[in-house]
Design a protein around this motif. Structure first.
Motif, short mmCIF file in Angstrom:
data_model
loop_
_atom_site.label_atom_id
_atom_site.label_comp_id
_atom_site.label_asym_id
_atom_site.label_seq_id
_atom_site.Cartn_x
_atom_site.Cartn_y
_atom_site.Cartn_z
N GLN A 67 0.29 -1.18 -0.26
CA GLN A 67 0.49 -0.19 -0.18
C GLN A 67 0.87 1.69 0.05
O GLN A 67 1.81 1.42 0.82
CB GLN A 67 -0.67 0.20 1.04
N GLY A 68 0.50 1.85 -0.46
CA GLY A 68 1.21 2.76 -1.02
C GLY A 68 1.14 3.46 -2.13
O GLY A 68 0.72 3.64 -3.06
N GLY A 69 1.01 5.12 -2.59
CA GLY A 69 1.79 6.08 -3.65
C GLY A 69 0.07 6.17 -4.20
O GLY A 69 -0.11 6.75 -5.01
N GLY A 70 -0.69 6.46 -3.18
CA GLY A 70 -2.28 6.72 -3.36
C GLY A 70 -3.48 4.92 -3.99
O GLY A 70 -4.32 4.96 -3.90
N GLN A 71 -2.45 3.70 -3.83
CA GLN A 71 -2.29 2.70 -4.02
C GLN A 71 -3.34 1.96 -3.38
O GLN A 71 -2.36 2.12 -2.56
CB GLN A 71 -2.21 1.95 -5.63
N PRO A 72 -3.95 0.96 -3.19
CA PRO A 72 -4.18 0.04 -2.11
C PRO A 72 -3.43 -0.86 -1.44
O PRO A 72 -2.63 -1.00 -2.49
CB PRO A 72 -6.21 -0.30 -1.78
N THR A 73 -3.77 -1.52 -0.57
CA THR A 73 -2.78 -3.16 -0.36
C THR A 73 -3.50 -4.33 -1.84
O THR A 73 -4.70 -4.67 -1.87
CB THR A 73 -2.62 -3.23 0.91
#
Length: 297
Positions: A67-73
């Motif tokens: 998860q990160g960069g605006g995207q979920p895991t």
């Protein structure tokens, strides 16, 4: 968790790896979460005779997007390979959240492990050095990849409408995705601009433009991503653990952007689910473009 290991290899960062769902990996460390007496048996995904225990796994390589960069895991499974079995059967874990420590590059896979029937409560579910198979949930990955690509198409549609505003935030979660820009659109022009933006967005999907993913030097990425306007500080997209910093650049609908997320092969892949621009809001120097699929606003 252990930190003396090399950074986890993220398979999805290459073009081919972006579409790879499975990989073999080696366990670096397993932390069993102590949930107290009677804890851990949530029953989900269990078979008769199995017990469950919360775990956090460090692996040397993974196909799962943290998860990160605006995207979920990503979600999925990690299972001990058959040849690693010790006669008790194989452990497998339902992975529910994947995170990355940016300072070390190590990726943690958190979830619930199912112990094989008859296994000892004291047995180590994922001993260091064990070989495992990592599998990403394909349906969830496809939907999240569509959502992220759809957000980049907003950037391309803004450019097609001659609005080269610096992007400041991309929220590519399914509960209401949007892209934000620094700037403003005159209140008298907003309705007309929104209609033009919607048309440009659908044109880009209909044109079925191929997605490209490449890893470039900082200077090359800066030249490519800022050739039309100074929209990105590409150094913000480098890893502190990389002795030779590079930048992953994703090109969606002809728009180049430093990005660490997963994407679909072309803009045409967004047509089946009906991704579209849904709305526009301008407030305090921020322009927010909402997008999504389905009939909701």
């Amino acid at each position: 968790m252990a930190t003396e290991n090399a950074p986890t290899e993220l398979v999805h960062l290459t073009y081919d790896g972006n579409f790879q769902l499975d990989t073999e990996a080696t366990v670096l460390h397993c932390r069993v979460i102590d949930v107290g007496p009677g804890g851990g048996d949530d029953g989900e995904g269990k078979e008769e005779g199995q017990r469950t225990v919360p775990v956090e796994l460090l692996l040397d390589v993974t196909t799962m997007h943290p998860q990160g960069g605006g995207q979920p895991t990503d979600v999925g499974t990690v299972a001990v390979r058959a040849e690693e079995n010790s006669g008790e059967g194989a452990y497998s874990a339902d992975i529910r959240k994947v995170t990355i420590d940016r300072s070390t590059g190590l990726v943690t896979h958190a979830g619930v492990a199912c112990a094989p029937s008859g296994s000892s409560p004291e047995s180590d579910p994922f001993p260091p050095g064990a070989r495992v198979t990592v599998r990403v949930d394909p349906a969830n990955r496809l939907l999240l990849s569509e959502c992220h690509t759809a957000g980049h198409v907003v950037d391309a549609a803004m450019a097609r409408c001659d609005k080269l505003l610096p992007p400041t935030k991309g929220y590519h979660f399914l509960d209401g995705p949007y892209v934000e820009y620094k700037g403003a659109i005159d209140v008298k022009e907003r309705d007309e601009f929104l209609e033009r933006l919607k048309v440009a967005y659908q044109e880009l999907i209909d044109e079925d433009i191929t997605t490209n993913i490449q890893t470039l030097s900082v200077d090359e990425a800066d030249e490519l991503c800022n050739r039309l306007a100074q929209n990105f500080d590409v150094k913000d997209f480098t890893s502190p653990t990389d002795p030779n910093p590079s930048v992953r650049v994703v090109t969606v609908a002809g728009w180049n952007c430093p990005c660490g997320g997963t994407h679909v092969r072309s803009t045409g892949a967004l047509k089946a689910r009906g991704w579209r621009v849904k709305g526009l809001r301008c407030k305090k120097g921020v322009v927010r473009v909402r997008y999504g699929y389905g009939e909701g606003k």
